[in-house]
Design an enzyme around this catalytic site. Structure first.
Site, mmCIF file in Angstrom:
data_model
loop_
_atom_site.group_PDB
_atom_site.id
_atom_site.type_symbol
_atom_site.label_atom_id
_atom_site.label_comp_id
_atom_site.label_asym_id
_atom_site.label_seq_id
_atom_site.Cartn_x
_atom_site.Cartn_y
_atom_site.Cartn_z
ATOM 1 C CG ASP A 213 -49.706 29.804 65.876
ATOM 2 O OD1 ASP A 213 -49.750 28.437 65.787
ATOM 3 O OD2 ASP A 213 -49.401 29.930 64.929
ATOM 4 C CD GLU A 278 -46.030 26.914 68.266
ATOM 5 O OE1 GLU A 278 -45.626 26.025 67.061
ATOM 6 O OE2 GLU A 278 -46.638 28.114 67.495
HETATM 7 C C1 NOJ Z 1 -48.097 26.257 64.653
HETATM 8 C C2 NOJ Z 1 -49.282 24.792 64.567
HETATM 9 O O1 NOJ Z 1 -49.547 24.107 65.406
HETATM 10 C C3 NOJ Z 1 -49.566 24.236 63.831
HETATM 11 O O2 NOJ Z 1 -50.423 23.426 64.009
HETATM 12 C C4 NOJ Z 1 -49.999 25.628 62.524
HETATM 13 O O3 NOJ Z 1 -49.390 25.344 61.140
HETATM 14 C C5 NOJ Z 1 -48.239 27.088 62.726
HETATM 15 N N1 NOJ Z 1 -48.609 27.019 63.505
HETATM 16 C C6 NOJ Z 1 -48.805 28.253 61.213
HETATM 17 O O4 NOJ Z 1 -49.692 28.699 62.904
#
Ligand code: NOJ
Length: 555
Positions: A213, A278
């Protein structure tokens, strides 16, 4: 429908490179299937549906955070990285799921959240209660202005408002997301050691990989300088190089250490353990740095998700992606939707445009769901024919659309409150999956249970049961495409050769005798002479490919 994995199925024997061509199904756990009837999806629900996933033909599942959490951001606020949120089940349930998924031939990828913890994590509670030493794992700073009443800098939270919150003793802590998600300080050796230990904890339990993440956010510029007037968008994207908190060079050192941890498991029975980042990088070159051979295996290709339904734009993104990923010997990845963006049926059903938040798209009265669905069918065949690995967000295979008219009072995404009700947020793509029946809960949970977000009546036409019985459904198309992809390994990672085609048409070969054409022009195009259709996203009257239709063919 067989709901139980076959006892004889196992992980494919060729383990090492499974991730280079894998189709990964994103399980947004709270909305997939509710086993105990509390309205929230859980591990029991997933275990009961593994047969569905096996029959769909995916290779792996990525499970969104399932750790104990106050759920201020749907689990991306983790209170304990080594346990399971009680609403979702127990550690024993998780172990059973990992075993059963493997027995069904499915790899298991977890979500790790290293940029921030929950404010309920032991470390943050100790930081609030303690002194300077306990605070070194987070980013506490004095404020500016008279008596420090102004935040330490101008950084904005991705969910809206300042990225700083003041605590009782007058100092401030950083949270790039919600105030309940304090950012960790990755200069702390303890933070680094803790996350390597968490990776090992789950690898030891048989997990095959992690989605990371906010992989581009962990390292902040020394001195935490102001961003200036840079526009700061939801999800943390910025086109700017040398941004003070996104995509800093320092993150790469973290990932080479993580890669060494994953590689230390390479000889175990399950084969390679992998990462998918991500990472919202400002350009393809910057993204490729995450994928150097001693760093992460793969990264989401958000440029593809963001591309408009336009042949020239798609071709540019496809070529750019293939060149970029090949440059670092990483497989390309492709994704159309996830739990943070407007579902692609609803994006593609609007006039050509760009953007993945509701507020960036044209108004709802410009939405044509039939058009969006037709294009989504073609987009799926295009994606599954591209070299590399692809991601399916739960419900994509049913053709679910964004639920844009959820009542204000049910919205749970922190974006809604933090933006002072100007951004509705991401709940519309998180509505629980319809499995069967004619009314809510549509088999998501037991009869009489109430799903955590209301399901629209229109879901009756797109339940799994309805689509399984319909040869023309999105589900049937996905199953056929994934079966063919397994039968033709040349559709996975490898070469793509463009074929000559007119404007608005994408045509390419994937190995001898196997090709794909997608018609995004304004009129039908002829299939090449001698083509034998393997799969089409829609009817092909008169052997021509209609507008917004994709075809896989042998020649
Ligand atoms: C990316 C995640 O996919 C999202 O859902 C989340 O709110 C943020 N990162 C913060 O962790």
């Amino acid at each position: 429908m067989d709901l139980h994995p076959s006892a004889t199925a196992t992980l494919p024997a060729t383990t090492t490179d499974w991730w280079r061509s894998a189709v990964v199904y994103q399980l947004y756990i709270r909305s997939f299937a509710d086993g105990d009837g509390d309205g929230i999806g859980d591990i029991a629900g997933i275990r009961a549906r593994l047969g569905y996933l096996r029959d769909l033909g995916v290779d792996a599942v990525w499970i969104n955070p399932w750790y104990p959490s106050p759920m201020a951001d749907a689990g991306y606020d983790v209170a304990d990285y080594r346990a399971i949120e009680p609403t979702f089940g127990t550690s024993e349930d998780a172990a059973a799921l990992i075993d059963e998924a493997h027995a069904a031939g499915l790899r298991v990828i977890l979500d790790i959240v290293p940029n921030h913890t929950s404010d309920q994590h032991d470390w943050f509670r100790a930081a609030l209660a303690g002194g300077a030493a306990e605070r070194t794992r987070y980013l506490f700073r004095p404020g500016r202005g008279v008596d420090g009443e102004l935040p330490p800098n101008d950084w904005q939270s991705v969910f809206g408002g300042p990225a700083w919150t003041r605590v009782a003793d007058g100092s401030w802590y950083l949270h790039l997301f919600d105030p309940t998600q304090p950012d960790l300080d990755w200069n702390s050796p303890e933070v680094r050691a803790e996350f390597e230990s968490i990776l090992r904890f789950w690898f030891d339990r048989g997990v095959d990989g992690f989605r990371i993440d906010v992989a581009h956010g962990m390292v902040k510029a020394d001195g935490l300088p102001d961003v200036g007037d840079d526009k700061q968008e939801m999800l943390g994207t910025s086109d700017r190089l040398d941004h003070p908190h996104w995509d800093r060079d320092g993150v790469h050192e973290i990932y080479s250490a993580w890669r060494a941890v994953a590689d230390s498991y390479a000889d175990t029975l399950e084969g390679a353990r992998i990462f998918v980042a991500e990472a919202w990088a400002p350009n393809a070159e910057r993204l490729s740095l995450y994928l150097r051979p001693d760093e992460l295996h793969t990264a989401f290709n958000f440029a593809y998700l963001d591309a408009p339904w336009d042949a020239a734009a798609l071709r540019e993104v496809i070529d750019g992606s293939l060149t970029t990923f090949a440059g670092v010997a990483a497989p390309a990845t492709w994704v159309l939707s996830n739990h943070d963006v407007v579902r692609h049926v609803s994006r593609l059903g609007r006039p050509v445009g760009k953007g993945h938040t509701l507020s960036s798209l044209s108004p709802i009265d410009t939405l044509d769901l039939e058009l969006g669905t037709r294009r989504a069918r073609a987009a799926a065949l295009l994606m599954f024919a591209l070299p590399g690995s692809a991601y399916v967000y739960q419900g994509d295979e049913l053709g679910l659309w964004e639920v844009e008219d959820l009542p204000d009072e049910v919205l749970q995404d922190p974006t809604w409150e933090r933006s002072a009700h100007t951004e509705r947020g991401r709940d519309g793509c998180r509505v629980p999956i319809p499995w069967s029946g004619g009314a809510s809960p549509f088999g998501f949970g037991p009869e009489g249970s109430t799903p955590w977000l209301p399901q629209p009546a229109g879901f009756a036409g797109v339940t799994v049961a309805a689509e399984e019985a319909d040869p023309g459904s999105m589900l049937t198309l996905y199953r056929s495409a994934l079966r063919l992809r397994r039968e033709h390994p040349e559709l996975g990672d490898g070469e793509l050769t463009w074929l000559p085609s007119g404007p608005g048409v994408l045509a390419f070969r994937r190995g001898p005798g196997l090709a794909c054409v997608v018609n995004l022009s304004g009129e039908p195009v002829a299939l090449p002479a001698g083509a034998t259709v393997l799969l089409a996203s829609g009817p092909l009257p008169g052997a021509a490919v209609p507008v917004d239709t994709a075809v896989w063919f042998a020649d």
